[in-house]
Design an enzyme around this catalytic site. Sequence first.
Site, PDB file in Angstrom:
ATOM      1  N   LYS A 205      -2.922  -7.469   0.916  1.00 49.04           N
ATOM      2  CA  LYS A 205      -3.262  -8.748   0.676  1.00 49.04           C
ATOM      3  C   LYS A 205      -4.636  -9.369   0.869  1.00 49.04           C
ATOM      4  O   LYS A 205      -5.285 -10.078   0.290  1.00 49.04           O
ATOM      5  CB  LYS A 205      -2.086  -9.930   1.059  1.00 49.04           C
ATOM      6  CG  LYS A 205      -0.794  -9.680   0.158  1.00 49.04           C
ATOM      7  CD  LYS A 205      -1.207  -9.731  -1.126  1.00 49.04           C
ATOM      8  CE  LYS A 205       0.396  -9.580  -1.877  1.00 49.04           C
ATOM      9  NZ  LYS A 205       0.623  -9.767  -3.405  1.00 49.04           N
TER      10      LYS A 205
ATOM     11  N   ASN B 268       0.851 -10.913 -10.468  1.00 54.31           N
ATOM     12  CA  ASN B 268       1.772 -11.339  -9.404  1.00 54.31           C
ATOM     13  C   ASN B 268       2.589 -10.249  -8.861  1.00 54.31           C
ATOM     14  O   ASN B 268       3.286 -10.380  -7.715  1.00 54.31           O
ATOM     15  CB  ASN B 268       2.769 -12.516  -9.822  1.00 54.31           C
ATOM     16  CG  ASN B 268       3.912 -12.614  -9.156  1.00 54.31           C
ATOM     17  OD1 ASN B 268       3.914 -13.169  -8.048  1.00 54.31           O
ATOM     18  ND2 ASN B 268       5.079 -12.168  -9.344  1.00 54.31           N
TER      19      ASN B 268
ATOM     20  N   ASP C   3       4.708  -0.259 -14.900  1.00 52.55           N
ATOM     21  CA  ASP C   3       4.474  -0.269 -13.459  1.00 52.55           C
ATOM     22  C   ASP C   3       3.161  -0.373 -13.413  1.00 52.55           C
ATOM     23  O   ASP C   3       2.366   0.442 -13.903  1.00 52.55           O
ATOM     24  CB  ASP C   3       5.034   1.299 -13.080  1.00 52.55           C
ATOM     25  CG  ASP C   3       4.872   1.329 -11.780  1.00 52.55           C
ATOM     26  OD1 ASP C   3       3.889   0.785 -10.995  1.00 52.55           O
ATOM     27  OD2 ASP C   3       5.561   2.073 -11.055  1.00 52.55           O
ATOM     28  N   VAL C   4       2.602  -1.401 -12.278  1.00 49.55           N
ATOM     29  CA  VAL C   4       1.186  -1.620 -12.537  1.00 49.55           C
ATOM     30  C   VAL C   4       0.352  -0.714 -11.849  1.00 49.55           C
ATOM     31  O   VAL C   4      -0.959  -0.649 -11.740  1.00 49.55           O
ATOM     32  CB  VAL C   4       0.962  -3.105 -11.936  1.00 49.55           C
ATOM     33  CG1 VAL C   4       1.663  -4.233 -12.749  1.00 49.55           C
ATOM     34  CG2 VAL C   4       1.679  -3.183 -10.452  1.00 49.55           C
TER      35      VAL C   4
ATOM     36  N   TYR D 130       1.187  -4.963   4.894  1.00 53.28           N
ATOM     37  CA  TYR D 130       1.180  -5.820   3.976  1.00 53.28           C
ATOM     38  C   TYR D 130      -0.091  -6.777   3.932  1.00 53.28           C
ATOM     39  O   TYR D 130      -0.700  -7.128   2.991  1.00 53.28           O
ATOM     40  CB  TYR D 130       2.480  -6.667   3.929  1.00 53.28           C
ATOM     41  CG  TYR D 130       2.701  -7.902   2.943  1.00 53.28           C
ATOM     42  CD1 TYR D 130       2.938  -7.603   1.698  1.00 53.28           C
ATOM     43  CD2 TYR D 130       2.389  -9.273   3.602  1.00 53.28           C
ATOM     44  CE1 TYR D 130       3.115  -8.463   0.815  1.00 53.28           C
ATOM     45  CE2 TYR D 130       2.647 -10.116   2.537  1.00 53.28           C
ATOM     46  CZ  TYR D 130       2.807  -9.937   1.045  1.00 53.28           C
ATOM     47  OH  TYR D 130       2.920 -10.982   0.262  1.00 53.28           O
TER      48      TYR D 130
END
Length: 259
Positions: free
Chosen positions: A168, A97, A70-71, A164
């Site tokens: 990003k 990613n 889990d990043v 979101y």
Amino acid sequence: MSHALSPAPRFAGKTALVTGAGSGLGRAIALAFAAEGANVVVAGRRPAPLDETVALIGRSGGTAAAIAADVSHPEQVRDLVRGTVERFGGLDIAVNNAGVFRGGAPVAELPLADWQSLLDINVTGVLLALQAEVAHMRANGGGAIVNISSNLGAHRRIPGVAGYAASKAAVSALTRAAALDHIADGVRINAVSPGASESSMSLLPGETEADRAVRMKQDSPLGRISSASEVAAAVLYLASDAAASVVGTDLVIDGGSSA
């Protein structure tokens, strides 16, 4: 009569780590690296989809291993990089990613839990991955890192996806800043920002792939989504020696939607 030699695979002898590789773009990127000779470590939170990616690579004659991580957890990211190095002897390329999409609400009604999840995985997850990857690469001759951002954020905005888009946009900014910080360490860092592509993230709630194709004829100047292989090709270019002087770029792959 002479015969031209087939070109050697671009990534023969190199090791690539791809997070979020259990499906969609991450899986396509992992398959593309393996097809070009890289040893590939595929990472994600759920082991079963990762094992499927490894099996696909194996059936195509490639070499891969799966590591669940889990990043958003620093220790798991450090263990991921350590495990990659232990498995294949090094880390030359990393593709960050892993990400989540939360949308459908305007800013005034954006659930705090959605906002926090977007920041934890999409932004902090990339930061933690960069820190662990750069730490290894700068001590071992350098490397290349590609972060997967989005055309939603720094390049384009639409209603209902503020959280979101903000996450990003942060990835795009973090990529450029990290690129400047670490090019002197021999680590090249860039980003790819896909638009609607061959991924479940580009499907609206209840929408089928056929429905999406009809919608994209109207919504995209290109008239279609980008294929997963087209996005993967951009990632492989940025990771390759052909992009040796490309530093801190954010390559948009969206059929002209943000032009």
